[in-house]
Design a protein around this motif. Sequence first.
Motif, mmCIF file in Angstrom:
data_model
loop_
_atom_site.group_PDB
_atom_site.id
_atom_site.type_symbol
_atom_site.label_atom_id
_atom_site.label_comp_id
_atom_site.label_asym_id
_atom_site.label_seq_id
_atom_site.Cartn_x
_atom_site.Cartn_y
_atom_site.Cartn_z
ATOM 1 N N SER A 36 -1.783 -1.257 -3.651
ATOM 2 C CA SER A 36 -1.876 0.750 -3.415
ATOM 3 C C SER A 36 -3.246 0.279 -2.916
ATOM 4 N N TYR A 37 -4.137 -0.534 -3.097
ATOM 5 C CA TYR A 37 -5.504 -0.208 -2.910
ATOM 6 C C TYR A 37 -5.684 -1.071 -1.258
ATOM 7 N N PHE A 38 -5.195 -2.178 -0.927
ATOM 8 C CA PHE A 38 -4.427 -2.534 -0.253
ATOM 9 C C PHE A 38 -4.067 -1.731 0.952
ATOM 10 N N ASP A 39 -3.045 -1.500 0.427
ATOM 11 C CA ASP A 39 -2.383 0.025 1.788
ATOM 12 C C ASP A 39 -3.659 0.571 2.012
ATOM 13 N N THR A 40 -4.209 0.864 1.133
ATOM 14 C CA THR A 40 -5.531 2.309 1.325
ATOM 15 C C THR A 40 -5.897 1.676 1.930
ATOM 16 N N ALA A 41 -6.358 0.761 1.778
ATOM 17 C CA ALA A 41 -7.661 -0.159 2.642
ATOM 18 C C ALA A 41 -7.238 -0.521 4.351
ATOM 19 N N VAL A 42 -6.396 -0.955 4.569
ATOM 20 C CA VAL A 42 -5.943 -1.146 5.528
ATOM 21 C C VAL A 42 -5.484 0.256 6.358
ATOM 22 N N ASN A 43 -4.718 1.108 5.920
ATOM 23 C CA ASN A 43 -4.368 1.848 6.592
ATOM 24 C C ASN A 43 -5.237 3.587 7.028
ATOM 25 N N ARG A 44 -6.847 3.349 5.594
ATOM 26 C CA ARG A 44 -7.684 3.998 5.859
ATOM 27 C C ARG A 44 -8.765 3.662 7.378
ATOM 28 N N TRP A 45 -8.049 2.091 6.903
ATOM 29 C CA TRP A 45 -9.012 1.665 8.730
ATOM 30 C C TRP A 45 -8.930 1.829 10.046
ATOM 31 N N LEU A 46 -7.194 1.953 10.023
ATOM 32 C CA LEU A 46 -6.481 2.518 10.683
ATOM 33 C C LEU A 46 -6.213 3.579 11.733
ATOM 34 N N ILE A 47 -6.593 4.725 10.472
ATOM 35 C CA ILE A 47 -6.916 5.845 10.397
ATOM 36 C C ILE A 47 -7.824 6.615 11.316
ATOM 37 N N GLU A 48 -9.141 5.277 10.443
ATOM 38 C CA GLU A 48 -10.319 5.948 11.302
ATOM 39 C C GLU A 48 -10.831 5.653 12.476
ATOM 40 N N HIS A 49 -10.128 4.830 12.972
ATOM 41 C CA HIS A 49 -10.257 3.681 13.856
ATOM 42 C C HIS A 49 -9.305 4.675 15.548
#
Length: 144
Positions: A36-49
């Motif tokens: 879940s942490y991995f998923d959050t880190a990746v998708n947060r990066w995609l959304i923030e960019h």
Amino acid sequence: MDQSLTRADFLHHSTLDTRWMDNDAYGHVNNVVYYSYFDTAVNRWLIEHGLLDVAHSPAIGLVIETGCRYFAPLTFPDRITAGLRVSKLGTSSVRYEIALFRNDEDQASAAGHFVHVYVGRDSRRPVPIPAATRQALTALQVTP
């Protein structure tokens, strides 16, 4: 990925907080929560960019593979830094590598990978990674 990873090995960092419910009966974060942490880190990066609109993006990344190696326990109330980098960028897929660092520690507590295959939202068939996404991912790419 191995235990010798440090924060400097990653091109992007984001902070995540553990939650009370993340701990298991053994007093540390349960292994499934790391994903879940991995998923959050990746998708947060995609959304923030600006690369992912969860409701409307015509191409979406579906997870086809994950893996994790555990080196030291995380527990509530730790603060986690997720280090993120791209190790492989294909036509329709990307392999992210993520390491989790506990509090201010420089050595990774866990390290893993996460592979997205880009598909059409409606067709669910592979499509090329969108140009803007590819350009941004290239900035995170490291050589093996």
